[in-house]
Design a protein around this motif. Structure first.
Motif, PDB file in Angstrom:
ATOM      1  N   SER A   1       0.812  -1.209   0.000  1.00 25.27           N
ATOM      2  CA  SER A   1       0.000   0.000   0.000  1.00 25.27           C
ATOM      3  C   SER A   1       0.852   1.269   0.000  1.00 25.27           C
ATOM      4  O   SER A   1       0.314   2.370  -0.196  1.00 25.27           O
ATOM      5  N   ARG A   2       2.119   1.132   0.222  1.00 26.43           N
ATOM      6  CA  ARG A   2       3.020   2.296   0.236  1.00 26.43           C
ATOM      7  C   ARG A   2       4.146   2.084  -0.780  1.00 26.43           C
ATOM      8  O   ARG A   2       4.513   0.937  -1.049  1.00 26.43           O
TER       9      ARG A   2
ATOM     10  N   PRO B   1      -2.614  -5.909   2.626  1.00 27.71           N
ATOM     11  CA  PRO B   1      -1.797  -4.718   2.908  1.00 27.71           C
ATOM     12  C   PRO B   1      -2.600  -3.427   2.953  1.00 27.71           C
ATOM     13  O   PRO B   1      -2.292  -2.518   3.735  1.00 27.71           O
ATOM     14  N   HIS B   2      -3.636  -3.327   2.126  1.00 28.84           N
ATOM     15  CA  HIS B   2      -4.471  -2.128   2.136  1.00 28.84           C
ATOM     16  C   HIS B   2      -5.499  -2.178   3.259  1.00 28.84           C
ATOM     17  O   HIS B   2      -5.856  -1.127   3.812  1.00 28.84           O
TER      18      HIS B   2
ATOM     19  N   ASP C   1      -3.760  -1.049   6.398  1.00 30.87           N
ATOM     20  CA  ASP C   1      -3.132   0.270   6.334  1.00 30.87           C
ATOM     21  C   ASP C   1      -4.067   1.320   6.934  1.00 30.87           C
ATOM     22  O   ASP C   1      -5.225   1.437   6.535  1.00 30.87           O
TER      23      ASP C   1
ATOM     24  N   THR D   1      -6.267   3.640   4.635  1.00 30.91           N
ATOM     25  CA  THR D   1      -7.411   3.150   3.863  1.00 30.91           C
ATOM     26  C   THR D   1      -8.691   3.482   4.617  1.00 30.91           C
ATOM     27  O   THR D   1      -8.892   3.018   5.744  1.00 30.91           O
TER      28      THR D   1
END
Length: 368
Positions: A45-46, A317-318, A321, A324
């Motif tokens: 996500s990054r 991952p999102h 995070d 999100t």
């Protein structure tokens, strides 16, 4: 035949075009695999603006390749009609690769321009799928062409050819003109991604600061057929998890912990714009229905009745995070219907088509 044409000129133009098409192809793969990740692979996500950068670069290099491709074709087209058309097996392979390469490159460039302009009438097919597969065809033909032409290119670059007479345009001047054209196209379109250049974005079809609440939209609530449903006071967001299901109205959603994230919307068409989004963290909603956000994937579904992008899968991952969000506000104001009111997904490093608007349901799937 123009005295400007030479093996060296063609080689230099070919190298520049090959670099542009190579960057365009690689960034296009990023876009495709972000939207359609291979089995067992999840994207991070990054950094939050990674897709914004790669897709902006994809469109910029694609547009910059227009003058390069035109000059390259001009430099070689007399040789395309030499007789006999086939002189050896290697020559036949070259001719076939050139034909495929030219056709595929023109298809990609013209189709890409039509897509950026959102003019789909001339394309009776799904653009992104055709763009992806023809991209592989173009790269395959390009590799064959390079393999055949490499000895000629090396020889041409090793022995500089004399310039034609002093009158008129020189080869160096021609190369400079092509480079200038590519540079100008970049400058007057990059403003739809690079905000400091937005005032120079004369050819960009989208301005990142024009639209409801100062942000562009590709699909309005009216066109999506959701305006009435989205504005219905009885709206509920249904969240289904492994342990329970909850139905939250806007009052309940606003009563949960609220968070703000500065994130871009980055469209496959090349434009992007940053904004301040506020709402509920997706990970908090996952926890609310008894799941672990560190081991969960989420399927979000729009109120839209149909459409290719009415549902989207949010990978782990999102999900975990903290950036999100199920966004309820944009730049401090309640979401405009065209931006996804009553609630929409916003997440870092994610294509705009997957930032699902008009959320109707969220389904949480926890991995064992």
């Amino acid at each position: 035949m123009s005295a400007l044409r030479s093996h060296r000129l063609t080689s230099l133009l070919g190298i520049a075009l090959g670099v542009a098409l190579g960057i365009c192809f690689l960034t296009g793969l990023v876009s495709h695999f972000l939207q359609h990740p291979p089995a067992g692979i999840t994207w991070p996500s990054r950094p939050a603006g990674f897709y914004r950068f790669t897709q902006g670069l994809h469109v910029i290099t694609g547009l910059a390749s227009v003058p390069l491709l035109g000059a390259k074709l001009w430099s070689v087209y007399p040789r395309l009609f030499q007789w006999p058309p086939i002189r050896s097996v290697a020559h036949a392979a070259e001719r076939v690769s050139v034909a495929v390469l030219v056709a595929a490159a023109l298809f990609q460039v013209v189709g890409g321009i039509l897509n950026v302009s959102r003019w789909y009438a001339p394309m009776p097919f799904f653009f992104t799928a055709a763009h992806y597969w023809v991209g592989w065809l173009a790269v395959g033909a390009l590799l064959v062409h390079i393999g055949v032409q490499l000895p000629i290119v090396r020889a041409a670059l090793a022995r500089p050819e004399p310039e034609p007479g002093p009158d008129g345009l020189t080869r160096r001047g021609l190369l400079g003109a092509v480079a200038t054209a590519a540079g100008l196209i970049t400058v007057v379109t990059a403003g739809q991604t690079v905000r400091p250049l937005s005032g120079l974005a004369l050819l960009a079809p989208r301005r990142p600061d024009i639209g409801p609440q100062g942000l562009p939209v590709n699909n309005t609530a009216e066109n999506a057929g959701v305006r009435t449903t989205a504005l219905d006071p009885s709206y509920r967001l249904t969240i289904t998890g492994p342990q329970r299901q909850v139905n939250l109205d806007l009052t309940a959603l606003n009563a949960l912990d609220q968070h703000t994230a500065d994130l871009p919307i980055a469209c496959v068409e090349g434009w992007s714009a940053s904004a301040s989004w506020s709402g509920v963290r997706l990970r908090d909603l996952v926890t609310l229905v008894g799941a672990d956000p560190d081991r969960s994937t989420v399927v979000v579904e729009s109120l839209e009745a149909a459409g290719r992008y009415r549902t989207s899968t949010v990978a782990t991952p999102h999900v975990r995070d903290p950036l999100t969000l199920v966004a309820l506000r944009l730049n401090g104001e309640t979401l405009h219907p065209d931006h996804g009111y009553p609630a929409r997904l916003i997440a870092p490093n994610r294509p705009g088509v997957q930032q699902t608007k008009w959320l109707g349901s969220i389904t949480v799937r926890e991995e064992s």
